[in-house]
Design an enzyme around this catalytic site. Structure first.
Site, mmCIF file in Angstrom:
data_model
loop_
_atom_site.group_PDB
_atom_site.id
_atom_site.type_symbol
_atom_site.label_atom_id
_atom_site.label_comp_id
_atom_site.label_asym_id
_atom_site.label_seq_id
_atom_site.Cartn_x
_atom_site.Cartn_y
_atom_site.Cartn_z
ATOM 1 N N CYS A 101 0.332 -1.023 0.012
ATOM 2 C CA CYS A 101 0.433 -0.162 0.126
ATOM 3 C C CYS A 101 0.955 1.274 0.164
ATOM 4 C CB CYS A 101 -1.114 -0.207 0.892
ATOM 5 S SG CYS A 101 -2.070 1.481 0.937
ATOM 6 N N HIS A 143 -8.691 -3.968 -2.051
ATOM 7 C CA HIS A 143 -8.258 -2.708 -1.507
ATOM 8 C C HIS A 143 -8.701 -1.475 -1.249
ATOM 9 C CE1 HIS A 143 -3.751 -2.140 -0.014
ATOM 10 N NE2 HIS A 143 -4.004 -0.809 -0.364
ATOM 11 N N GLU A 144 -8.795 -0.991 -2.491
ATOM 12 C CA GLU A 144 -8.983 0.473 -2.024
ATOM 13 C C GLU A 144 -10.422 0.998 -2.295
ATOM 14 O OE1 GLU A 144 -6.760 2.089 -3.597
ATOM 15 O OE2 GLU A 144 -5.355 0.560 -4.524
ATOM 16 N N HIS A 147 -10.168 1.627 1.839
ATOM 17 C CA HIS A 147 -8.990 2.412 2.104
ATOM 18 C C HIS A 147 -10.791 3.596 2.243
ATOM 19 C CE1 HIS A 147 -5.119 3.122 2.110
ATOM 20 N NE2 HIS A 147 -4.922 2.093 0.488
HETATM 21 NI NI NI Z 1 -3.683 1.085 -0.249
#
Ligand code: NI
Length: 177
Positions: A101, A143-144, A147
């Site tokens: 990341c 993953h995004e 966030h």
């Molecule tokens: Ni990330």
């Protein structure tokens, strides 16, 4: 071109859930997308989300055009700007794979993610699209989207031996070609 400063793990701003985008095709939204893509490219990212550059909006980019130095074994994925993305799980099989990341430079983890997702998102003009992805692109999407909910990947790792410096953890059998 505007490469923005990346916030790093520990900065409280990356742990806040992001706000839904309600205005489309504005100069500010176009600029945000350009900044995210420029910053992603400058740091060899395969994805990036707005909170990583301090913008609390549900905007993320996933994909990369050429062989990526941080994931050299992965096949390129078309670069797509996604606004207000949500996804449903298409295949709940859990896969463990390496993940980094841009908020955690030099670190790496082996992160469990579902194998396939169907994502719905809006483009910069507000048009809705749906895409189905599996394996690595599905991992980037998860993953995004994390966030945008204020989560970073170490929060998904139960055994912290699966989290560490890239140069150390990649020596595990898991990362051998
Ligand atoms: Ni990330």
């Amino acid at each position: 071109m505007a490469v923005k400063t990346l916030l790093r793990m520990g900065n409280p701003k990356i742990y806040q859930p992001c706000a839904t985008v309600t205005e489309f095709d504005t100069p500010a939204l176009h600029e945000l997308i350009t900044d995210l893509i420029d910053t992603k490219i400058a740091h060899e990212g395969v994805g990036i989300a707005a909170p990583q550059i301090g913008v609390n909006l549900r905007v993320m980019i996933y994909g990369f055009d050429n062989r990526n130095l941080r994931y050299p074994e992965k096949t390129p994925v078309p670069v797509t700007a996604c606004i207000n993305p949500t996804y449903e799980v298409l295949d709940e099989t859990i896969e463990e794979d390496g993940e980094g990341c841009l908020c955690l430079p030099t670190l790496y983890g082996i992160v469990p993610r579902v194998r396939a997702v169907k994502m719905t998102y809006q483009d910069v003009k507000g048009e809705t699209h749906t895409v189905t992805e599996e394996d690595f692109p599905a991992r980037i999407i998860q993953h995004e989207c994390d966030h945008l909910d204020g989560k970073i990947y170490p929060m998904r790792i139960a055994d912290l031996r699966n989290f560490g410096f890239h140069e150390e953890i990649r020596t595990l059998d898991f990362f051998q070609p």
